[in-house]
Design a protein around this motif. Structure first.
Motif, short mmCIF file in Angstrom:
data_model
loop_
_atom_site.label_atom_id
_atom_site.label_comp_id
_atom_site.label_asym_id
_atom_site.label_seq_id
_atom_site.Cartn_x
_atom_site.Cartn_y
_atom_site.Cartn_z
N GLY B 49 0.52 -1.51 -0.16
CA GLY B 49 -0.61 0.03 -0.22
C GLY B 49 1.12 1.71 0.25
N PRO B 70 -1.33 1.54 3.58
CA PRO B 70 -0.92 0.81 4.56
C PRO B 70 -0.98 0.16 5.86
CG PRO B 70 0.57 1.73 3.57
CD PRO B 70 -1.01 2.72 3.66
N ALA B 71 -1.37 1.05 7.01
CA ALA B 71 -2.23 -0.06 7.70
C ALA B 71 -2.96 -0.19 8.24
CB ALA B 71 -2.00 1.88 8.97
N ASP B 72 -3.93 0.20 7.24
CA ASP B 72 -5.47 -0.88 7.98
C ASP B 72 -4.80 -2.40 6.99
OD1 ASP B 72 -6.73 0.46 8.63
OD2 ASP B 72 -7.38 2.11 6.86
N ASN B 74 -1.63 -3.53 6.74
CA ASN B 74 -1.20 -4.24 7.81
C ASN B 74 -2.13 -5.11 8.80
OD1 ASN B 74 0.19 -4.24 10.56
ND2 ASN B 74 1.35 -5.26 9.14
N ARG B 75 -3.37 -4.18 8.85
CA ARG B 75 -4.40 -4.90 9.97
C ARG B 75 -4.90 -5.71 9.38
NH1 ARG B 75 -5.35 -0.50 14.47
NH2 ARG B 75 -3.41 0.72 14.10
#
Ligand code: ATP
Ligand code: MG
Lengths: 334, 239
Positions: B49, B70-72, B74-75
């Motif tokens: 992402g 990117p954060a989502d 990863n989650r």
């Protein structure tokens, strides 16, 4: 048998150090009777809180703000205006100001979180200047350059005290609040996220750190606490005008105090205030006017050059050396 | 589990990825190889992402990731390492790994425990309190893996984590990957060390000038003449 001493850096040692510092600070008005020094001490407490508030967004999250006077001003004006116009006590006004500044801080955070380095600094600077201009020109609300005078009426229930020691304790309460929140943030999830984002944003995001949320929350908390300092300042000085609350120079001074003490650390900004504020005040009193500013600037340069990571780094270094000295002394005894 | 659909990435005057399509099934270890500049890292950036593709899309567990950052991602379960390592230099090794554990919803105390367990697993426990920027490169690469692992991913993207390792360390890394795979973790691995890839990968993708040139079992891929000329230079002995 060697006695196991609690190190200053261990959690228990830290707690003891804080408790001792707090007791000493609580005793100050009992020891210092001189109005001049107590007055200066209160100013230091307010500046220490303000720099601590600044440090939450700048030091932990890494965005150097040069617009924090705006939040200080929003706090000072909100609580003062609520008191003057609606008779609402500053004890409540301080929280309204904090909410308002927090919302403003969040808004600024949403606008600026993408910006890096000098662009972020410029955006905060512009924001601070806009708030100052609004403050000067919105005379119907703020009375512009004429400023606001807080009449002495009512007393303690309106955060207006007949004696300085009460202000000392109010200032101390403010400092405990800001430092307490700062420590809580540092140890919380948010604190880790902020530092991770500061160190490497792409790596942090790839590990699941949400950039906008973290930065906006930090910006809001930082702004809200700066506003608390503003409200306390207003009741302490009892007269505020744009020059003493929202001016650009003030924003620079806030950053300066934190940087001299050591940004990104919890106690750095507090130490910075204890150094910078008395230094400026004593020079103003002893040397006066232009020469004082020259000497002041020169001394600050010396401090920053001598301790580029802030005075707190120097203090820690001395602390480590002392401990090593004591350790080797203890070994020699054995 | 992962489906890359006709992803194209155009940088100014340069097509880094060119209609790349492939899938990674749950439980697989898939190798991604190709010459320097083939677009491997860029492809990772698209999947994780950090880079938006000019066209094409990425699906993960049946969901389109196009609108997720990117954060989502990863989650959702995508972990990655960086070829050019990105440690949080000023933080200790433990704190670096804690960040990964915190984002999966653990509180600081629990995250610290997860981080310790992860460090132990990667043989980094001796460096728990070392400041990350003072680690040698090989260990910083291992820290990349530890940090990503602490997020509890379902799919791991490893970008050249074996460069600069000695044969013993390569073996250790390979066993770790296989161990984690046996526990259910899926891998997509970029590696220049062909020997290593051949030993663990179930499927190998060859990327050349941004396009997937060929995909198949390692043995088939190595024998493919095209690959041999593009990438390997000469046929290698069976590994
Ligand atoms: N952000 C960027 N802007 C412009 N060009 C880029 C960018 N990132 C990568 N490139 C270019 O895209 C191409 C593909 O690069 P990439 O890093 O994906 O290759 P790679 O296969 O990982 O190579 P290596 O084996 O050397 O790591 C290269 O030509 C590179 O120079
Ligand atoms: Mg690469």
């Amino acid at each position: 048998m060697p006695i196991k001493s609690a190190s200053l850096t261990s959690p228990s040692g830290q707690r003891i150090a804080f408790a001792v510092a707090l007791v000493l600070l609580l005793c100050v008005p009992l020891v210092i009777r001189d109005i001049y020094w107590l007055d200066l001490g209160i100013t230091v407490l307010i500046w220490a809180s303000l720099a601590t508030a600044w440090n939450i967004s700048a030091g932990f999250a890494g965005g150097l703000s040069l617009g924090h006077a705006a939040f200080f001003g929003v706090g000072a004006y909100t609580s003062s205006l609520l008191f003057l116009r609606l008779g609402i006590t500053p004890w409540i006004g301080v929280f309204v100001g904090a909410l308002l500044a927090g919302a403003l801080g969040a808004l600024l955070g949403v606008i600026t979180f993408r910006l890096k380095g000098p662009f972020f600094v410029l955006a905060t600077l512009a924001f601070g200047i806009v708030v100052h201009i609004v403050n000067v020109n919105w005379r119907d609300l703020t009375r512009g350059a004429a400023g606001l005078l807080l009449p002495f009426r009512g007393g303690p229930q309106n955060m207006l005290f007949p004696n300085l020691w009460a202000y000392w304790y109010t200032g101390l309460g403010l400092l405990v609040l800001t430092v307490g929140i700062s420590i809580a943030i540092e140890r919380s999830r948010l604190g880790y996220y902020l530092v991770a984002l500061r160190e490497d944003e792409d790596a942090a995001r790839s590990l699941g750190v949400r950039v906008v949320r973290s930065k906006v929350v930090a910006a809001a908390l930082s702004a809200a606490l700066a506003a608390c300092a503003g409200a306390v300042y207003a009741t302490f000085i009892q007269y505020i005008d744009p020059d003493s609350t929202t001016q650009f120079e003030l924003s620079v001074q806030i950053a300066l105090v934190a940087i001299v003490g050591g940004m990104g650390t919890t106690l750095g900004p507090v130490l910075g205030a204890a150094i910078v504020i008395p230094l400026g005040e004593i020079l103003r009193a002893r040397v006066g006017g232009g020469p004082a500013l020259v000497v002041y600037g020169f001394l600050l340069m010396v401090i920053v050059l001598a301790a580029p990571n802030g005075a707190i780094a120097g203090v820690r270094l001395i602390g480590r050396r002392l401990r090593r000295l004591m350790d080797s002394g203890r070994k020699a005894d054995a | 589990m992962l489906e890359v659909r006709a992803v194209t990435v155009d940088f100014v005057g340069l097509r880094a990825v060119d209609h790349a399509s492939f899938t990674v099934e749950k439980g697989q270890i898939v190798g991604l190889i190709g010459p320097n500049g083939a677009g491997k890292t860029t492809l990772f950036n698209v999947v994780s992402g950090l880079v938006r593709p000019s066209s094409g899309s990425v699906m993960f567990e049946g969901k389109d990731l196009s609108h997720l950052g990117p954060a989502d991602r990863n989650r959702m379960g995508i972990g990655r390492t960086f070829q050019v390592v990105k440690p949080f230099g000023g933080l200790t090794v433990l704190d670096n790994v804690m960040v990964g554990a915190l984002t999966r919803g653990q509180g600081p105390a629990e995250a610290r425990e997860t981080a310790r367990v992860t460090l132990k697993r990667l043989g980094l426990e001796r460096f728990t309190d070392t400041v990350a920027h003072s680690l040698p490169l090989a260990l910083r690469k291992r820290l990349e893996v530890a940090r990503a692992l602490a997020t509890g991913p379902k799919l791991m993207l490893l970008d050249e984590i074996m460069g600069g390792l000695n044969p013993t360390e390569v073996n250790e890394t390979l066993s770790l990957v296989q161990e984690l795979n046996a526990e259910g973790l899926t891998f997509l691995v970029i590696e220049h060390n062909m020997n290593a890839i051949m030993r663990i990968a179930e499927k190998v993708l060859v990327l050349n000038q941004g396009a997937v040139l060929i995909e198949g079992p390692p043995a088939v891929v190595t024998r493919d003449a095209q690959v041999i000329s593009v990438y390997l230079g000469e046929p290698i002995e069976s590994a």
